[in-house]
Design a protein around this motif. Sequence first.
Motif, short mmCIF file in Angstrom:
data_model
loop_
_atom_site.label_atom_id
_atom_site.label_comp_id
_atom_site.label_asym_id
_atom_site.label_seq_id
_atom_site.Cartn_x
_atom_site.Cartn_y
_atom_site.Cartn_z
N VAL A 47 2.54 -10.79 -10.11
CA VAL A 47 1.60 -10.25 -10.90
C VAL A 47 1.15 -10.97 -11.82
O VAL A 47 0.00 -10.82 -12.45
N ASP A 48 1.54 -12.60 -11.81
CA ASP A 48 1.06 -13.32 -13.07
C ASP A 48 -0.25 -13.74 -12.46
O ASP A 48 -1.05 -14.30 -13.15
N GLY A 49 -0.37 -13.93 -11.16
CA GLY A 49 -1.74 -14.22 -10.68
C GLY A 49 -2.48 -13.78 -9.47
O GLY A 49 -3.83 -13.76 -9.43
N VAL A 50 -1.89 -12.55 -9.12
CA VAL A 50 -2.51 -11.67 -8.15
C VAL A 50 -3.06 -10.45 -8.51
O VAL A 50 -2.42 -9.95 -9.38
N ASP A 51 -4.20 -9.88 -8.04
CA ASP A 51 -4.94 -8.90 -8.70
C ASP A 51 -4.17 -7.60 -8.45
O ASP A 51 -3.86 -6.59 -9.27
N LEU A 52 -3.82 -7.46 -7.17
CA LEU A 52 -3.13 -6.41 -6.66
C LEU A 52 -1.80 -6.59 -6.05
O LEU A 52 -1.91 -7.20 -4.93
N VAL A 53 -0.62 -6.21 -6.39
CA VAL A 53 0.55 -6.13 -5.80
C VAL A 53 1.07 -4.91 -5.46
O VAL A 53 1.37 -4.04 -6.36
N VAL A 54 1.46 -4.75 -4.02
CA VAL A 54 2.06 -3.55 -3.46
C VAL A 54 3.68 -3.76 -3.02
O VAL A 54 3.81 -4.90 -2.41
N VAL A 55 4.34 -2.94 -3.61
CA VAL A 55 5.85 -2.88 -3.32
C VAL A 55 6.44 -1.72 -2.53
O VAL A 55 5.56 -0.61 -2.92
N SER A 56 7.45 -1.39 -2.18
CA SER A 56 7.80 -0.29 -1.27
C SER A 56 9.35 -0.18 -2.03
O SER A 56 10.06 -0.98 -1.79
N SER A 57 9.41 1.21 -2.42
CA SER A 57 10.78 1.70 -2.78
C SER A 57 11.26 0.38 -3.56
O SER A 57 12.47 0.02 -3.20
N ALA A 78 -2.84 -7.45 -13.98
CA ALA A 78 -2.60 -7.33 -12.38
C ALA A 78 -2.27 -5.70 -12.28
O ALA A 78 -2.12 -5.07 -13.20
N VAL A 79 -2.46 -5.26 -11.20
CA VAL A 79 -2.33 -3.87 -10.78
C VAL A 79 -0.96 -3.56 -10.04
O VAL A 79 -1.09 -4.41 -8.87
N LEU A 80 -0.25 -2.75 -10.23
CA LEU A 80 1.12 -2.79 -9.35
C LEU A 80 1.03 -1.27 -8.59
O LEU A 80 0.79 -0.43 -9.26
N ILE A 81 1.18 -1.39 -7.31
CA ILE A 81 0.90 -0.21 -6.45
C ILE A 81 2.39 0.11 -5.74
O ILE A 81 2.94 -0.87 -4.90
N ILE A 82 2.99 1.36 -5.95
CA ILE A 82 4.26 1.41 -5.32
C ILE A 82 4.04 2.42 -4.23
O ILE A 82 3.52 3.57 -4.20
N LEU A 83 4.64 2.01 -3.23
CA LEU A 83 4.92 2.99 -1.85
C LEU A 83 6.41 3.54 -2.01
O LEU A 83 7.29 2.64 -2.07
N GLY A 84 6.42 5.05 -1.66
CA GLY A 84 7.72 5.23 -1.58
C GLY A 84 8.42 5.78 -3.23
O GLY A 84 7.52 6.01 -3.81
N LYS A 85 9.65 5.67 -3.16
CA LYS A 85 10.17 6.26 -4.49
C LYS A 85 9.99 5.09 -5.41
O LYS A 85 10.21 4.00 -5.14
#
Length: 220
Positions: free
Chosen positions: A127-137, A157-164
């Motif tokens: 998140v320090d250098g990437v625009d969009l970060v996607v994580v799962s649960s 940065a934007v954090l996007i979560i998949l799952g819980k």
Amino acid sequence: MGHLLLPELTGTHSSGVETGAQFAQRVSARAEAGFGPVPVAPALASLLPSSGLERGGVYACTGDAPMSLLFSLVAAATAQGSWLAFVDLPRVGLMAAHEYGVALQRVMCVSTGGQAQSWSHVVGALVDGVDLVVVSSPACSAGEARRIVARAKASGAVLIILGKPGQFSPDVVLSSSTTEWHFNTHAASRTMSVQAHGRRVYNQRALTVQLPAADGAVSL
């Protein structure tokens, strides 16, 4: 330490690759210019309070087609120069992402090696250098989640979560529900109802879209 896995790129895809110096320059310029929302497809803009993904925000994709919704959500940003990182999603389906319009030359697939203690360090660095970060649960402590969100806000940065969402509290939750499938020789697209709710959405918003449209984009 995390392991970085890059998709194999050939032909015109390689034109989007940046050197380390170019990457650092772009991040620095972004910080100096201030943070505007990350653009999304016009068909999805009405779901979001700022008509885009607010930098420093936490989003969640849920429902019966979270990955399709995610690809549609980030495609416009990657096409316009934003970088995207998938964390611990070994079966993300990069060819499917490409069909939705995601620019694969700006996609990173990162593995934390299954070590919970390294997860927050890897995501924090991204998140320090990437625009969009996607994580799962995500599996991290409340303190680690707060630190990651703080770093995302500081860097834009934007954090996007998949799952819980675990210890994270999403600003906007986008929930998908398939209402109809469209076939030719195979399942080509789907009509989907998408609802937006959360602490940054003052009134629940909803729309119906076709994913993907004939040109790979999103259509109402």
